[in-house]
Write a protein that holds these residues in place. Structure first.
Motif, PDB file in Angstrom:
ATOM      1  N   ARG A 177       0.823  -1.214   0.000  1.00 57.99           N
ATOM      2  CA  ARG A 177       0.000   0.000   0.000  1.00 57.99           C
ATOM      3  C   ARG A 177       0.856   1.262   0.000  1.00 57.99           C
ATOM      4  O   ARG A 177       0.462   2.286  -0.550  1.00 57.99           O
ATOM      5  CB  ARG A 177      -0.941  -0.026   1.204  1.00 57.99           C
ATOM      6  CG  ARG A 177      -2.086  -1.021   1.028  1.00 57.99           C
ATOM      7  CD  ARG A 177      -3.072  -1.016   2.169  1.00 57.99           C
ATOM      8  NE  ARG A 177      -2.505  -1.648   3.353  1.00 57.99           N
ATOM      9  CZ  ARG A 177      -2.120  -0.998   4.433  1.00 57.99           C
ATOM     10  NH1 ARG A 177      -2.219   0.314   4.484  1.00 57.99           N
ATOM     11  NH2 ARG A 177      -1.628  -1.637   5.464  1.00 57.99           N
ATOM     12  N   ASP A 189      -8.809   6.211   7.694  1.00 57.14           N
ATOM     13  CA  ASP A 189      -8.389   4.861   7.360  1.00 57.14           C
ATOM     14  C   ASP A 189      -9.558   3.887   7.315  1.00 57.14           C
ATOM     15  O   ASP A 189      -9.405   2.750   6.885  1.00 57.14           O
ATOM     16  CB  ASP A 189      -7.364   4.355   8.388  1.00 57.14           C
ATOM     17  CG  ASP A 189      -6.043   5.069   8.236  1.00 57.14           C
ATOM     18  OD1 ASP A 189      -5.307   5.113   9.217  1.00 57.14           O
ATOM     19  OD2 ASP A 189      -5.777   5.580   7.137  1.00 57.14           O
ATOM     20  N   PHE A 190     -10.737   4.307   7.811  1.00 54.99           N
ATOM     21  CA  PHE A 190     -11.861   3.409   7.860  1.00 54.99           C
ATOM     22  C   PHE A 190     -12.690   3.534   6.600  1.00 54.99           C
ATOM     23  O   PHE A 190     -12.714   4.564   5.949  1.00 54.99           O
ATOM     24  CB  PHE A 190     -12.754   3.729   9.064  1.00 54.99           C
ATOM     25  CG  PHE A 190     -12.107   3.412  10.365  1.00 54.99           C
ATOM     26  CD1 PHE A 190     -10.938   2.676  10.418  1.00 54.99           C
ATOM     27  CD2 PHE A 190     -12.667   3.854  11.549  1.00 54.99           C
ATOM     28  CE1 PHE A 190     -10.340   2.384  11.626  1.00 54.99           C
ATOM     29  CE2 PHE A 190     -12.061   3.566  12.755  1.00 54.99           C
ATOM     30  CZ  PHE A 190     -10.896   2.830  12.783  1.00 54.99           C
ATOM     31  N   HIS A 247      -8.873  -2.703  10.837  1.00 54.65           N
ATOM     32  CA  HIS A 247      -8.036  -1.562  10.468  1.00 54.65           C
ATOM     33  C   HIS A 247      -7.274  -1.033  11.669  1.00 54.65           C
ATOM     34  O   HIS A 247      -6.110  -0.627  11.545  1.00 54.65           O
ATOM     35  CB  HIS A 247      -8.908  -0.453   9.876  1.00 54.65           C
ATOM     36  CG  HIS A 247      -9.385  -0.761   8.497  1.00 54.65           C
ATOM     37  ND1 HIS A 247     -10.279   0.028   7.818  1.00 54.65           N
ATOM     38  CD2 HIS A 247      -9.105  -1.789   7.657  1.00 54.65           C
ATOM     39  CE1 HIS A 247     -10.526  -0.483   6.624  1.00 54.65           C
ATOM     40  NE2 HIS A 247      -9.822  -1.589   6.521  1.00 54.65           N
ATOM     41  N   ARG A 248      -7.925  -1.006  12.818  1.00 54.09           N
ATOM     42  CA  ARG A 248      -7.230  -0.526  14.011  1.00 54.09           C
ATOM     43  C   ARG A 248      -6.041  -1.424  14.349  1.00 54.09           C
ATOM     44  O   ARG A 248      -4.958  -0.946  14.690  1.00 54.09           O
ATOM     45  CB  ARG A 248      -8.206  -0.471  15.189  1.00 54.09           C
ATOM     46  CG  ARG A 248      -9.316   0.559  15.044  1.00 54.09           C
ATOM     47  CD  ARG A 248     -10.120   0.672  16.326  1.00 54.09           C
ATOM     48  NE  ARG A 248     -11.251   1.560  16.152  1.00 54.09           N
ATOM     49  CZ  ARG A 248     -12.510   1.162  16.016  1.00 54.09           C
ATOM     50  NH1 ARG A 248     -12.787  -0.136  16.036  1.00 54.09           N
ATOM     51  NH2 ARG A 248     -13.481   2.035  15.881  1.00 54.09           N
ATOM     52  N   GLY A 287      -9.977  -1.003   2.355  1.00 53.30           N
ATOM     53  CA  GLY A 287      -8.759  -0.910   3.116  1.00 53.30           C
ATOM     54  C   GLY A 287      -8.209  -2.207   3.622  1.00 53.30           C
ATOM     55  O   GLY A 287      -7.015  -2.338   3.813  1.00 53.30           O
ATOM     56  N   ALA A 288      -9.005  -3.165   3.929  1.00 53.18           N
ATOM     57  CA  ALA A 288      -8.521  -4.403   4.510  1.00 53.18           C
ATOM     58  C   ALA A 288      -7.988  -5.306   3.420  1.00 53.18           C
ATOM     59  O   ALA A 288      -8.598  -6.249   2.995  1.00 53.18           O
ATOM     60  CB  ALA A 288      -9.653  -5.096   5.273  1.00 53.18           C
ATOM     61  N   ARG A 347      -4.427  -3.461  12.246  1.00 52.76           N
ATOM     62  CA  ARG A 347      -3.431  -3.331  11.191  1.00 52.76           C
ATOM     63  C   ARG A 347      -2.657  -2.032  11.306  1.00 52.76           C
ATOM     64  O   ARG A 347      -1.420  -2.013  11.203  1.00 52.76           O
ATOM     65  CB  ARG A 347      -4.117  -3.410   9.828  1.00 52.76           C
ATOM     66  CG  ARG A 347      -3.169  -3.407   8.642  1.00 52.76           C
ATOM     67  CD  ARG A 347      -3.912  -3.101   7.371  1.00 52.76           C
ATOM     68  NE  ARG A 347      -4.448  -1.739   7.388  1.00 52.76           N
ATOM     69  CZ  ARG A 347      -5.239  -1.235   6.444  1.00 52.76           C
ATOM     70  NH1 ARG A 347      -5.634  -2.008   5.462  1.00 52.76           N
ATOM     71  NH2 ARG A 347      -5.670   0.008   6.514  1.00 52.76           N
ATOM     72  N   ASP A 348      -3.362  -0.923  11.542  1.00 52.85           N
ATOM     73  CA  ASP A 348      -2.692   0.368  11.631  1.00 52.85           C
ATOM     74  C   ASP A 348      -1.752   0.428  12.837  1.00 52.85           C
ATOM     75  O   ASP A 348      -0.655   0.981  12.752  1.00 52.85           O
ATOM     76  CB  ASP A 348      -3.721   1.497  11.722  1.00 52.85           C
ATOM     77  CG  ASP A 348      -4.538   1.640  10.451  1.00 52.85           C
ATOM     78  OD1 ASP A 348      -4.099   1.107   9.408  1.00 52.85           O
ATOM     79  OD2 ASP A 348      -5.614   2.267  10.494  1.00 52.85           O
ATOM     80  N   ALA A 390     -13.571  -2.176  10.740  1.00 52.58           N
ATOM     81  CA  ALA A 390     -12.947  -1.079  11.479  1.00 52.58           C
ATOM     82  C   ALA A 390     -11.981  -1.609  12.530  1.00 52.58           C
ATOM     83  O   ALA A 390     -10.877  -1.066  12.718  1.00 52.58           O
ATOM     84  CB  ALA A 390     -14.023  -0.212  12.138  1.00 52.58           C
TER      85      ALA A 390
END
Length: 373
Positions: A51, A352-353, A187-188, A370-371, A190-191, A184
């Motif tokens: 990414r 990011d969500f 994403h949290r 995103g995922a 992963r981020d 979501a």
């Protein structure tokens, strides 16, 4: 009629027993779970790099981002392995030349302490009989090679099954609202892990480069080898910093007749670690790694005891993942609050969500934003 719902004490006891049982299983089956955990860790790194390439190189086709990230990662790891192998050979040869110097240092230390001088290095080596340990060393190297093969196999299957992950999310969460909450949370996690990796990589490069400059100016042998080891050790909290500060000055004592090079190295390396660890790193992390330092230390000790050195590398990412997951449920949110640094365990950038989409859109598109792992 008394309520049949379990009490808070019963639920807490069940959670504690479940955690203990999971720890025992992870320890007993560490030969299976350790390669899998490392493979997932590498898959997250490759996914983040892909990414990043898409953001920094808009001309790169989306389908080519993941292969390019894989090739770049392999090239970096292979280059680092070659450099370490080449410098390690010179390091082993020079270790033998440090024998007389080490004997002299032991005699000086014994004289200062007023005790009898210990045996020489050669006598200690003969008494230890290193030949009896060669089979153990060979077995350890064979185990490391087999683990690396399993990691690569797991990594290949994880990367190949990324497309099916989207359909699994849709099947697990048919309700659109629940699915968006799951994405979501993903994403949290992963981020948080990617931010940790990014910060540790950048600060590790800073420490390694500054340490290499200091060691090169002093004239320490194998400065590049030590710099690479310092960079790798920077991924291990606390212990990595101790190794980076202590090891080069110790070998400077063996190489130089004067104590000044070792003292200068110790002061400079300690200064570099202090500046990066207490000024630069907290500013880079900001609010992304919201972990209590005591939790990081306990996680390091726990996963080191369960999985050894790989567990030390993975201890902080696992702690971040655990905090985010526990924060998603009302019954375990209190644990996430205790793990966090300031009582706010979940922090993430809204950008990011996935943004809201009409219900008529296909379900996989909701996940596509995103995922990507």
């Amino acid at each position: 009629m008394p309520s049949s719902a379990p009490s808070a004490v019963t639920r807490s006891a069940l959670v504690i027993l479940a955690v203990i049982a999971c720890g025992v299983v992870l320890y007993v089956l560490r030969d299976i779970f350790t390669p899998l955990a490392l493979a997932i860790f590498l898959a997250v790194m490759i996914d983040g790099l892909a990414r990043l390439l898409l953001r920094r190189a808009p001309f790169l086709p989306r389908a080519a981002a993941a292969p390019a990230a894989i090739v770049l990662s392999i090239a970096v790891f292979a280059g680092a392995a070659v450099l370490i192998a080449e410098n390690a050979a010179d390091f082993v040869v020079q270790i033998a030349a440090y024998g007389p110097r080490l004997n002299g240092l032991m005699e000086q230390a014994a004289g200062l302490l007023g005790v009898q001088a210990p045996q020489s290095l050669e006598q200690l080596i003969r008494q230890l009989n290193p030949a009896q340990y060669l089979s153990q060393v060979g077995g350890a190297l064979q185990g490391f090679a087999s683990s690396a093969v399993f990691v690569l196999i797991y990594l290949g299957f994880i990367l190949a099954s990324r497309r099916g992950f989207e359909r699994k999310i849709v099947g697990l969460f048919p309700d659109r609202h629940e699915r968006r909450e799951a994405v979501a949370a993903f994403h949290r996690i992963r981020d948080g892990v990617e931010q940790y990796l990014w910060v540790q990589t950048v600060t590790g490069v800073m420490i390694a480069v500054a340490s290499w400059i200091a060691m090169a100016l002093v004239g320490l042998d194998n400065a590049l080898f030590w710099a690479l080891l310092i960079f790798i050790a920077s991924y291990i909290p606390i212990i990595g910093g101790i190794v980076g500060v202590a090891a080069p000055p110790i070998f400077a004592l063996l190489q130089f007749d004067s104590l000044w090079p070792a003292a200068i190295l110790a002061a400079v390396l300690q200064g570099v670690q202090f500046v990066v660890g207490n000024i630069i790193q907290p500013r880079m992390q900001g609010e992304s790694l919201n972990m209590d330092p005591v939790v990081i230390l306990l996680s390091l000790a726990l996963w080191g005891a369960i999985w050894g050195l790989p567990g030390m590398f993975l201890s902080t990412p696992i702690a971040v993942m655990a905090m985010v997951i526990l924060a998603q449920f009302d019954g375990t949110r209190w644990i996430a609050i205790l793990l966090s640094d300031d009582g706010e365990p979940v922090r993430a950038k809204d950008a990011d969500f996935p943004t809201a989409a009409p219900p008529s859109e296909a379900a996989p598109q909701d996940f596509e934003s995103g995922a990507s792992l």
